[in-house]
Design a protein around this motif. Structure first.
Motif, PDB file in Angstrom:
ATOM      1  N   SER A  47       2.468   1.736  -3.230  1.00 12.65           N
ATOM      2  CA  SER A  47       1.642   1.993  -4.435  1.00 12.65           C
ATOM      3  C   SER A  47       1.338   3.510  -4.248  1.00 12.65           C
ATOM      4  O   SER A  47       1.411   4.120  -5.249  1.00 12.65           O
ATOM      5  N   PRO A 100      -2.115  -2.008  -8.175  1.00  9.87           N
ATOM      6  CA  PRO A 100      -2.826  -0.798  -7.565  1.00  9.87           C
ATOM      7  C   PRO A 100      -2.040   0.442  -7.945  1.00  9.87           C
ATOM      8  O   PRO A 100      -2.537   1.405  -8.026  1.00  9.87           O
ATOM      9  N   ILE A 101      -0.587   0.318  -8.218  1.00  9.98           N
ATOM     10  CA  ILE A 101       0.004   1.686  -8.964  1.00  9.98           C
ATOM     11  C   ILE A 101      -0.748   2.057 -10.195  1.00  9.98           C
ATOM     12  O   ILE A 101      -1.009   3.199 -10.102  1.00  9.98           O
ATOM     13  N   THR A 151       0.628  -1.176  -0.054  1.00  9.37           N
ATOM     14  CA  THR A 151       0.088   0.081   0.012  1.00  9.37           C
ATOM     15  C   THR A 151       0.898   1.285   0.085  1.00  9.37           C
ATOM     16  O   THR A 151       0.431   2.438  -0.555  1.00  9.37           O
ATOM     17  N   ALA A 179       1.905  -4.574  -5.629  1.00  7.52           N
ATOM     18  CA  ALA A 179       1.819  -3.190  -5.718  1.00  7.52           C
ATOM     19  C   ALA A 179       1.644  -2.792  -7.366  1.00  7.52           C
ATOM     20  O   ALA A 179       1.104  -1.757  -7.547  1.00  7.52           O
ATOM     21  N   ALA A 217       2.504   5.874  -7.364  1.00 12.05           N
ATOM     22  CA  ALA A 217       1.091   6.193  -8.088  1.00 12.05           C
ATOM     23  C   ALA A 217       1.019   7.785  -7.999  1.00 12.05           C
ATOM     24  O   ALA A 217       0.708   8.382  -9.226  1.00 12.05           O
TER      25      ALA A 217
END
Length: 307
Positions: A104, A183-184, A101, A180, A108
């Motif tokens: 990410s 989600p990234i 998390t 990750a 991101a």
């Protein structure tokens, strides 16, 4: 009140689902634990001792009663208390999910902001097409495919990182990256949209008219407002990564709950499988409940909707 009722109903559904899912799996858990050559008398005695010879409805209410008293039972296979199994494995799963998390969000949000700044007002169409194509593809790829590709390249091919197990800090790299990557891509797309929205707002136009330095404009004004919307995804992302870690842990032989539940289902170890399903579901429901409450506090219109 509405959120609390929904949470309680969801927990009830989770209890029913965790019980039903395991009992619908074909096979005899007692025979699996004792072996195919075990005498019929021994199998029947073991089933009676575990309460598996009782009607399903009675087994269900016994199961619910044990859950509410904190008694998760004993593993059919190892004989360990299920609570000890969960506590030994849960931290490893949470470490993976939390690290994924954090990675990410750290990757991101800047990536999405950069893409928005580069493609503002229709500029750099090539960058926009490339960004949307790459992130769209990355979102669609399952975690276990990322896992297999990373092991093949960085562990087997280049011998840079360990292929499996929890052996040290470097053993976190591949499973965290595998978790990750999707989600990234997803958060970067959201961050780009939110940044473009902020860049088109009146206060940003005013700030540009005052000729504020670009660093101050983006980091002091755009970033905080972009993060408000993007970080809302943080709690939901964490729960998704915890649930999505099952196959990643299996590929990397990571000693977490994901690997344990695959072993438990394969071995018909009912108590362990049920407990892991409850933990996964409970974490998802608790985090979603907390996010709902947080949004209810931060969003004044939610109070109007509930009144």
């Amino acid at each position: 009140m509405r959120h609390l009722i929904r949470f309680v109903v969801s927990m009830a559904v989770l209890l029913v689902a965790s019980f039903a899912m395991i009992h619908l799996i074909p096979g005899d858990p007692v025979r699996a634990s004792l072996g195919p050559a075990a005498p019929v008398e021994l199998v029947q005695a073991r089933m009676a001792a575990l309460g598996l010879d009782r009607p399903l409805i009675e087994q269900f209410f016994t199961y619910v009663g044990h859950v509410f008293t904190g008694n998760l039972g004993t593993s059919f296979i190892s004989g360990e208390p299920v609570g000890d199994v969960i506590m030994a494995r849960l931290p490893n799963t949470l470490m993976l999910a939390v690290l994924a998390t954090v990675v990410s969000l750290l990757v991101a949000v800047p990536l999405g902001m950069w893409a928005a700044i580069r493609t503002e007002n229709g500029r750099n169409r090539g960058t926009e097409i490339t960004f949307n194509s790459v992130t769209g593809t990355a979102v669609a790829v399952p975690e276990f495919l990322y896992s297999i590709a990373l092991v093949t390249v960085f562990a087997i091919g280049l011998h840079l990182l360990p292929p499996a197990g929890k052996t040290g800090p470097d053993s976190f790299v591949l499973p965290v990256v595998a978790l990750a990557l999707g989600p990234i891509a997803m958060i970067a797309r959201i961050a780009r949209v939110e940044t473009l929205k902020e860049l088109g707002s009146d206060y940003i136009r005013l700030a540009r008219a005052k000729r504020l330095p670009a660093a101050r404009l983006y980091f002091r004004h755009v970033l905080p407002n972009t993060l408000t919307a993007t970080l809302t995804m943080g709690g939901l992302l964490l729960t998704a990564l915890i649930a999505g870690s099952v196959l990643v842990e299996y590929v990397f032989a990571w000693p977490g709950l994901g690997l344990k539940i695959t072993e438990a289902i394969t071995q018909k170890d009912y108590p362990v499988a049920q407990a892991v399903i409850l933990v996964y579901g409970g974490i998802v429901l608790v985090v979603n409940f907390a996010v709902d409450l947080m949004l209810g506090v931060l969003d004044p219109t939610s109070k109007i909707k509930e009144s």
